[in-house]
Design an enzyme around this catalytic site. Sequence first.
Site, PDB file in Angstrom:
ATOM      1  CG  ASP A 146      32.724  -5.559 -12.622  1.00 55.80           C
ATOM      2  OD1 ASP A 146      31.664  -6.119 -12.300  1.00 55.80           O
ATOM      3  OD2 ASP A 146      32.802  -4.344 -12.944  1.00 55.80           O
ATOM      4  CG  ASN A 200      24.370  -0.243 -20.107  1.00 60.29           C
ATOM      5  OD1 ASN A 200      24.321  -0.476 -21.315  1.00 60.29           O
ATOM      6  ND2 ASN A 200      24.189  -1.165 -19.194  1.00 60.29           N
ATOM      7  CG  HIS A 241      20.159  -0.612 -21.675  1.00 56.42           C
ATOM      8  ND1 HIS A 241      20.777  -1.204 -20.599  1.00 56.42           N
ATOM      9  CD2 HIS A 241      19.417   0.406 -21.166  1.00 56.42           C
ATOM     10  CE1 HIS A 241      20.414  -0.586 -19.488  1.00 56.42           C
ATOM     11  NE2 HIS A 241      19.587   0.413 -19.811  1.00 56.42           N
ATOM     12  CG  ASP A 264      22.536  -5.744 -24.500  1.00 57.17           C
ATOM     13  OD1 ASP A 264      22.904  -5.644 -23.304  1.00 57.17           O
ATOM     14  OD2 ASP A 264      21.341  -5.870 -24.841  1.00 57.17           O
ATOM     15  CD  GLU A 319      28.600  -4.119 -14.499  1.00 58.17           C
ATOM     16  OE1 GLU A 319      27.442  -4.564 -14.660  1.00 58.17           O
ATOM     17  OE2 GLU A 319      28.888  -3.226 -13.686  1.00 58.17           O
TER      18      GLU A 319
END
Lengths: 311, 210, 119
Positions: free
Chosen positions: A186, A194, A199, A203, A229
Amino acid sequence: MSELLSFQQVCDRVPMGIVILTGEYRVVYWNRWLEQKTGVPAAQATGKTLKELYPDFENKRFVWAMENVLNNHSPQVMSQSLNHFLIPIPINNRGRHGLSLMQQHVQIAPVPVPQGSILAMVSIQDVTENVIRSSAYTELAQKLMEDSSRDPLTGVYNRRFMWDWLLPQLKLISRAKTPLACLMIDIDHFKKINDQFGHAVGDKVLVSFVGVVNYCLRESDVFVRYGGEEFAAFLPGNDLKGGVNAAERILNTINTSCLASFDAGRITCSIGVSSWDYNDPCTGEDLLKTADKHLYKAKNNGRNQVVPVIV
Amino acid sequence: MNLTEMQTDALKEIMNIGVSKSATQLSTLLIDEIRLEVPEVNILTPAEVNNALFINNVLSAKGEESIVYQELTGMLAGRAYLIFRGEDSKFLSQAVLGNAFSHAGEKLQFYEQEAVMEIGNIIISSCIASIANTLKDKITLSTPVYTEDSLPQILSKMANDMVVLVVKTALCASKRDITGTLVIVITSDMVDSVISKLSRFCDFKEKDAP
Amino acid sequence: MKKILVVDDSATSRLLFRMHFPKEYPATIEEANSYDSAIARAGEIRPDIIFLDYNMPGKNGIDVARTLIGSGSSAKFILFSANLQQGVLDDAQALGFTKIIEKPITKEKIVSALKVITP
């Protein structure tokens, strides 16, 4: 009526190749279909071996099959899937499918003849069209399957694929008695990234994170985007210790890599490891649950670490 | 239907030779290492077969197996079935055809069936030839047939006087397990003649040994 | 007089071996039916020639040879098996097997193997 038909009349009208060989592998009959497809007239083929007709003819499988036909009177099948062809017959239209030789399904049957000797009747079916059709179909099916089994953003496998893969894999390794390590990975504080940078940046972090982890994994490992994630990696052949070692390698590489536009060390991750062991088998769900529990512990202990720690 | 220890041992060795010869051939054909188990041999009634095969995990729970069979005539009259255990037949064709086919659907594709048929044909003909040659008799085989069917159902349709010779063996191609079980179904009077041939073979051996 | 050890899990196969063994060849024949008994028997009798089956439950004939060679045996090894896959042949050749015989056993095959050892 049937007694008026000769063997040759029938065989010359059959839409398949028929060649009859003696115990010494010499041609005694070569039907019209073969004459047309190979360009070798029966008169020329008769009395010769396949090796004499086709100097490159070297086929151990055929020899074994012939021995079974001649010595044990046992009919033999030589499939296209495993042998492709018996007699090399060039075909046109190569550009369309990449095949240059006719694909053949071959059967060899013993034919007892008077005086106790035995002949082998080799029948050859042209299955080239089937092969072309089925390979096109498989390619298409494969493409569809690939698409629906991968995460569109990062290109790694998705959860759907993971379950399709994991259950048969567990069956396989329980028979092969080999271990399997499972890593739950993770990205730390991903939500903050974010929120703070948007975003699009998030990404990019995901994509470069996947790139770095993939670099640390072997080709035989299966890497899955588990959600958001969170990622899962399965390392066949690795026990818990092997899994923890791999996890530490991933953690260190992430720590020293620039991800997206961030300096090395800005993005870290936490990893929980579990393993499937032959002596203590568990379900796929339990394997993931244990890794998840360890991941939770790693988060609680301050992140950027692997749990369990093995000294 | 009981075999003596010596007859069982002889039958086991006959089948071992048959299976080993087929392994040699399969290894060349598949370009792969084939590992073998020593075969187990039993003579059972059809009802016992179903139980034995379930216990041995030969039959899958979903009740359909990939089966290759050939008809037998001569010293053994009946049928020889080679059962590939449920998903193993998939592993088999994967091992043979590569991973491209691994997710291509539930049922075996035609070319996979074709490959399984050839492999079954090799194993059945090797084993039957080993029986015929050792016991110096003739057994004629039909061409092989591939089917997906339930063995218990096939056996339940059999007449009561039939008996079944079960040869269980595992052929493992590299990392993939393939369990092939050979089931030979013959009438009970046939079994008597096989047993008498076997016992003659065993007697002959014991007499001649120094 | 040669000391011969036959290793095969099948009693039938061992019997066939004795049956087909040429009576005129000066030898004593001992038997073992598994890896463990083969190692034990070889330790006791120090055989000159060892005939090994390949396919046995647990460890195979090649494993027997490997262990014995590792412990300094000077015996000649002969493999008899119907399983003649390239991998098996390679293993046997790497260990310096004198001869590989394809099962089923016949007198001619045993004689040809013995000829290699004592021409």
